[in-house]
Design a protein around this motif. Structure first.
Motif, PDB file in Angstrom:
ATOM      1  N   ILE A   2       7.771 -11.719   1.145  1.00 49.26           N
ATOM      2  CA  ILE A   2       6.845 -10.305   1.413  1.00 49.26           C
ATOM      3  C   ILE A   2       7.147 -10.017  -0.588  1.00 49.26           C
ATOM      4  CG2 ILE A   2       8.306  -8.431   1.252  1.00 49.26           C
ATOM      5  CD1 ILE A   2      10.048  -9.220   3.984  1.00 49.26           C
ATOM      6  N   VAL A   3       5.535  -9.150  -0.943  1.00 42.88           N
ATOM      7  CA  VAL A   3       5.637  -8.966  -2.418  1.00 42.88           C
ATOM      8  C   VAL A   3       5.943  -7.689  -2.494  1.00 42.88           C
ATOM      9  CG1 VAL A   3       3.812  -9.198  -4.485  1.00 42.88           C
ATOM     10  CG2 VAL A   3       4.035 -10.848  -3.007  1.00 42.88           C
ATOM     11  N   GLU A   4       6.918  -7.124  -3.221  1.00 48.38           N
ATOM     12  CA  GLU A   4       6.744  -5.629  -3.799  1.00 48.38           C
ATOM     13  C   GLU A   4       5.994  -5.141  -4.675  1.00 48.38           C
ATOM     14  OE1 GLU A   4       9.071  -4.498  -2.147  1.00 48.38           O
ATOM     15  OE2 GLU A   4      10.600  -6.197  -1.665  1.00 48.38           O
ATOM     16  N   THR A   5       4.784  -4.183  -3.944  1.00 46.50           N
ATOM     17  CA  THR A   5       3.672  -3.456  -4.643  1.00 46.50           C
ATOM     18  C   THR A   5       3.766  -1.918  -3.930  1.00 46.50           C
ATOM     19  OG1 THR A   5       2.382  -3.091  -2.431  1.00 46.50           O
ATOM     20  CG2 THR A   5       2.734  -5.222  -3.135  1.00 46.50           C
ATOM     21  N   VAL A   6       3.025  -1.681  -4.736  1.00 54.18           N
ATOM     22  CA  VAL A   6       2.865  -0.071  -5.182  1.00 54.18           C
ATOM     23  C   VAL A   6       1.256   0.369  -4.411  1.00 54.18           C
ATOM     24  CG1 VAL A   6       2.172   1.865  -6.593  1.00 54.18           C
ATOM     25  CG2 VAL A   6       4.285   0.659  -6.954  1.00 54.18           C
ATOM     26  N   VAL A   7       2.401   1.076  -2.821  1.00 54.40           N
ATOM     27  CA  VAL A   7       0.955   1.437  -2.178  1.00 54.40           C
ATOM     28  C   VAL A   7       0.182   2.603  -2.156  1.00 54.40           C
ATOM     29  CG1 VAL A   7      -0.346   1.287   0.310  1.00 54.40           C
ATOM     30  CG2 VAL A   7       1.403  -0.031  -0.402  1.00 54.40           C
ATOM     31  N   MET A  21       6.057   0.010  -1.355  1.00 56.11           N
ATOM     32  CA  MET A  21       5.742  -0.990  -0.578  1.00 56.11           C
ATOM     33  C   MET A  21       6.303  -2.537   0.047  1.00 56.11           C
ATOM     34  SD  MET A  21       4.044   0.780   2.638  1.00 56.11           S
ATOM     35  CE  MET A  21       5.543   2.848   2.711  1.00 56.11           C
ATOM     36  N   GLY A  22       6.475  -2.837   0.559  1.00 56.64           N
ATOM     37  CA  GLY A  22       6.938  -4.381   0.732  1.00 56.64           C
ATOM     38  C   GLY A  22       5.656  -4.667   1.548  1.00 56.64           C
ATOM     39  N   VAL A  23       5.214  -5.820   1.129  1.00 59.39           N
ATOM     40  CA  VAL A  23       3.733  -6.237   1.861  1.00 59.39           C
ATOM     41  C   VAL A  23       3.852  -7.728   1.695  1.00 59.39           C
ATOM     42  CG1 VAL A  23       1.989  -4.181   0.996  1.00 59.39           C
ATOM     43  CG2 VAL A  23       2.028  -6.767   0.023  1.00 59.39           C
ATOM     44  N   ARG A  24       3.489  -8.594   3.482  1.00 56.64           N
ATOM     45  CA  ARG A  24       3.054  -9.310   4.018  1.00 56.64           C
ATOM     46  C   ARG A  24       1.006  -9.924   3.707  1.00 56.64           C
ATOM     47  NH1 ARG A  24       7.922 -10.681   7.241  1.00 56.64           N
ATOM     48  NH2 ARG A  24       8.496  -8.872   7.097  1.00 56.64           N
ATOM     49  N   GLU A  25       0.967 -10.980   3.070  1.00 57.97           N
ATOM     50  CA  GLU A  25      -0.408 -11.376   3.159  1.00 57.97           C
ATOM     51  C   GLU A  25      -0.359 -12.050   4.831  1.00 57.97           C
ATOM     52  OE1 GLU A  25      -1.856 -12.517  -0.318  1.00 57.97           O
ATOM     53  OE2 GLU A  25      -3.667 -12.689   0.953  1.00 57.97           O
ATOM     54  N   ALA A  26      -1.070 -12.055   5.203  1.00 52.03           N
ATOM     55  CA  ALA A  26      -1.338 -13.194   6.556  1.00 52.03           C
ATOM     56  C   ALA A  26      -2.679 -13.992   6.981  1.00 52.03           C
ATOM     57  CB  ALA A  26      -0.456 -13.263   7.723  1.00 52.03           C
ATOM     58  N   CYS A  49      -8.049   3.440   5.431  1.00 56.99           N
ATOM     59  CA  CYS A  49      -7.951   2.713   4.606  1.00 56.99           C
ATOM     60  C   CYS A  49      -6.551   3.145   3.640  1.00 56.99           C
ATOM     61  CB  CYS A  49      -9.299   2.363   3.105  1.00 56.99           C
ATOM     62  SG  CYS A  49      -9.675   4.101   2.549  1.00 56.99           S
ATOM     63  N   ALA A  50      -6.619   1.859   2.624  1.00 61.98           N
ATOM     64  CA  ALA A  50      -5.302   1.680   1.735  1.00 61.98           C
ATOM     65  C   ALA A  50      -5.529   1.096   0.804  1.00 61.98           C
ATOM     66  CB  ALA A  50      -4.196   1.322   2.053  1.00 61.98           C
ATOM     67  N   VAL A  51      -4.712   1.074  -0.640  1.00 58.08           N
ATOM     68  CA  VAL A  51      -5.162  -0.101  -1.799  1.00 58.08           C
ATOM     69  C   VAL A  51      -3.733  -0.646  -1.897  1.00 58.08           C
ATOM     70  CG1 VAL A  51      -5.528  -0.186  -3.898  1.00 58.08           C
ATOM     71  CG2 VAL A  51      -6.577   1.085  -2.853  1.00 58.08           C
ATOM     72  N   VAL A  52      -3.211  -1.707  -1.830  1.00 56.29           N
ATOM     73  CA  VAL A  52      -2.202  -2.107  -2.739  1.00 56.29           C
ATOM     74  C   VAL A  52      -2.245  -2.398  -4.001  1.00 56.29           C
ATOM     75  CG1 VAL A  52      -1.034  -4.257  -2.552  1.00 56.29           C
ATOM     76  CG2 VAL A  52      -1.144  -3.411  -0.607  1.00 56.29           C
ATOM     77  N   ASN A  53      -1.261  -1.854  -4.480  1.00 51.31           N
ATOM     78  CA  ASN A  53      -1.824  -2.989  -5.897  1.00 51.31           C
ATOM     79  C   ASN A  53      -0.014  -2.913  -7.787  1.00 51.31           C
ATOM     80  OD1 ASN A  53      -3.013  -0.188  -7.164  1.00 51.31           O
ATOM     81  ND2 ASN A  53      -2.016   0.481  -5.995  1.00 51.31           N
ATOM     82  N   PHE A  54      -0.476  -4.471  -7.712  1.00 53.38           N
ATOM     83  CA  PHE A  54       0.269  -5.421  -8.282  1.00 53.38           C
ATOM     84  C   PHE A  54       0.897  -5.004  -9.490  1.00 53.38           C
ATOM     85  CE2 PHE A  54      -2.299  -7.287  -4.379  1.00 53.38           C
ATOM     86  CZ  PHE A  54      -1.984  -7.872  -4.164  1.00 53.38           C
ATOM     87  N   ARG A  59       9.117   1.322 -13.345  1.00 58.34           N
ATOM     88  CA  ARG A  59       8.676   2.573 -13.589  1.00 58.34           C
ATOM     89  C   ARG A  59       7.414   2.832 -12.306  1.00 58.34           C
ATOM     90  NH1 ARG A  59       5.827   4.540 -19.500  1.00 58.34           N
ATOM     91  NH2 ARG A  59       4.170   3.815 -18.088  1.00 58.34           N
ATOM     92  N   VAL A  60       7.533   2.842 -12.037  1.00 60.28           N
ATOM     93  CA  VAL A  60       6.554   3.702 -10.775  1.00 60.28           C
ATOM     94  C   VAL A  60       7.795   3.513  -9.726  1.00 60.28           C
ATOM     95  CG1 VAL A  60       4.431   3.743  -8.930  1.00 60.28           C
ATOM     96  CG2 VAL A  60       4.635   2.258 -11.609  1.00 60.28           C
ATOM     97  N   PHE A  61       8.393   1.983  -9.692  1.00 54.94           N
ATOM     98  CA  PHE A  61       9.323   2.137  -8.540  1.00 54.94           C
ATOM     99  C   PHE A  61      10.342   2.581  -8.751  1.00 54.94           C
ATOM    100  CE2 PHE A  61       6.322  -1.777  -8.400  1.00 54.94           C
ATOM    101  CZ  PHE A  61       6.374  -2.360  -7.589  1.00 54.94           C
ATOM    102  N   ALA A  62      10.851   2.998  -9.825  1.00 56.70           N
ATOM    103  CA  ALA A  62      12.137   4.013  -9.667  1.00 56.70           C
ATOM    104  C   ALA A  62      11.116   4.889  -9.808  1.00 56.70           C
ATOM    105  CB  ALA A  62      12.364   3.254 -11.579  1.00 56.70           C
ATOM    106  N   GLY A  63      10.227   5.435 -10.149  1.00 54.20           N
ATOM    107  CA  GLY A  63       9.818   7.254 -10.286  1.00 54.20           C
ATOM    108  C   GLY A  63      10.181   7.648  -9.424  1.00 54.20           C
ATOM    109  N   CYS A  64       9.055   6.080  -8.386  1.00 58.48           N
ATOM    110  CA  CYS A  64       8.789   7.216  -6.599  1.00 58.48           C
ATOM    111  C   CYS A  64       9.875   7.719  -5.454  1.00 58.48           C
ATOM    112  CB  CYS A  64       8.102   6.261  -6.100  1.00 58.48           C
ATOM    113  SG  CYS A  64       6.248   6.405  -7.140  1.00 58.48           S
ATOM    114  N   VAL A  65      11.398   6.418  -5.908  1.00 57.21           N
ATOM    115  CA  VAL A  65      12.172   6.914  -5.348  1.00 57.21           C
ATOM    116  C   VAL A  65      13.010   7.698  -6.238  1.00 57.21           C
ATOM    117  CG1 VAL A  65      12.473   4.269  -4.367  1.00 57.21           C
ATOM    118  CG2 VAL A  65      13.592   4.916  -6.258  1.00 57.21           C
TER     119      VAL A  65
END
Ligand SMILES: Cc1cc2nc3c(=O)[nH]c(=O)nc-3n(C[C@H](O)[C@H](O)[C@H](O)COP(=O)(O)O)c2cc1C
Length: 197
Positions: A2-7, A21-26, A49-54, A59-65
């Motif tokens: 699982i990779v922690e990303t910003v969706v 959001m944590g995302v998996r690639e398969a 649609c959506a975009v997964v940002n790496f 700050r984006v993770f801490a900011g959003c929560v």
């Protein structure tokens, strides 16, 4: 893995929405697993649609929560959506199928295009600590106080030793949220829950 990303998603009216959001690639697809109710889920179902940002901008993770959900975005190239303006890479996704679940459905997203936007500059312990701290803050109402205090004490070591200005700012937002929660648990829990809706 699982990779922690910003969706990033948009409402049908085009308003951006940003959520860690944590995302998996398969097999070339990305799996998003939002807990319901979820604006991300609603937007993906509506717009397809959506975009997964790496990003390493913790700050984006801490900011959003902690209620800071406004981050600069720019239009995506191949899907009618937005990406973070400041991201190292991003994947533009189209909804392929949905595995329904009353609590946590899985959105199977086909990768339309994958872009590198900036060079990766290396691993940093404080960024990882902020991600852990953000998960902790999103669960304050569910965890015993001793566990929260023990984790904060441990994660603070990496912050003190390795943080730059962005990570220090992010960590401060998280610590403010923890302190608010301990000062006024009922009010803080309600605010956090409302922000999660
Ligand atoms: C590192 C990290 C990973 C997260 N992963 C998920 C996830 O996989 N699914 C989820 O529903 N929320 C996850 N969250 C919490 C969401 O970011 C938060 O609840 C957000 O508001 C999602 O709800 P929304 O789609 O309504 O915005 C995560 C939070 C953090 C900090």
């Amino acid at each position: 893995m699982i990779v922690e990303t910003v969706v990033t998603t948009v409402t049908p009216a085009g308003k951006p929405h940003i959520a860690p959001m944590g995302v998996r690639e398969a097999d070339g697809a990305f799996l998003l697993m939002p807990f319901l109710p979820s604006s991300t889920y609603d937007n993906v179902i509506s717009t397809g649609c959506a975009v997964v940002n790496f990003t390493t901008d913790a700050r984006v993770f801490a900011g959003c929560v902690t209620g800071r959900r406004e981050w600069p975005t720019v239009p995506a190239h191949r899907v009618p959506c937005v990406r973070l303006a400041d991201t190292l890479a991003h994947a533009e996704l189209r909804l392929a199928s949905v595995h329904d679940d009353a609590q946590r459905p899985t959105l199977v997203m086909e990768c339309v295009a994958h872009y590198t936007d900036a060079p990766f500059t290396g691993l940093n312990r404080a960024q990882a600590a902020v991600i852990e701290g953000a998960v902790l803050v999103s669960r304050l109402a569910m965890l015993p106080r001793e566990k929260i205090e023990a984790e904060v004490a441990y994660l603070s070591i990496a912050i003190a030793r390795t943080a730059g200005p962005r990570e220090q700012q992010a960590w401060q937002w998280l610590m403010d949220a923890v302190n608010d929660f301990f000062a006024r648990p009922a009010v803080a829990a309600r605010v956090l829950n409302e922000e999660a809706l």
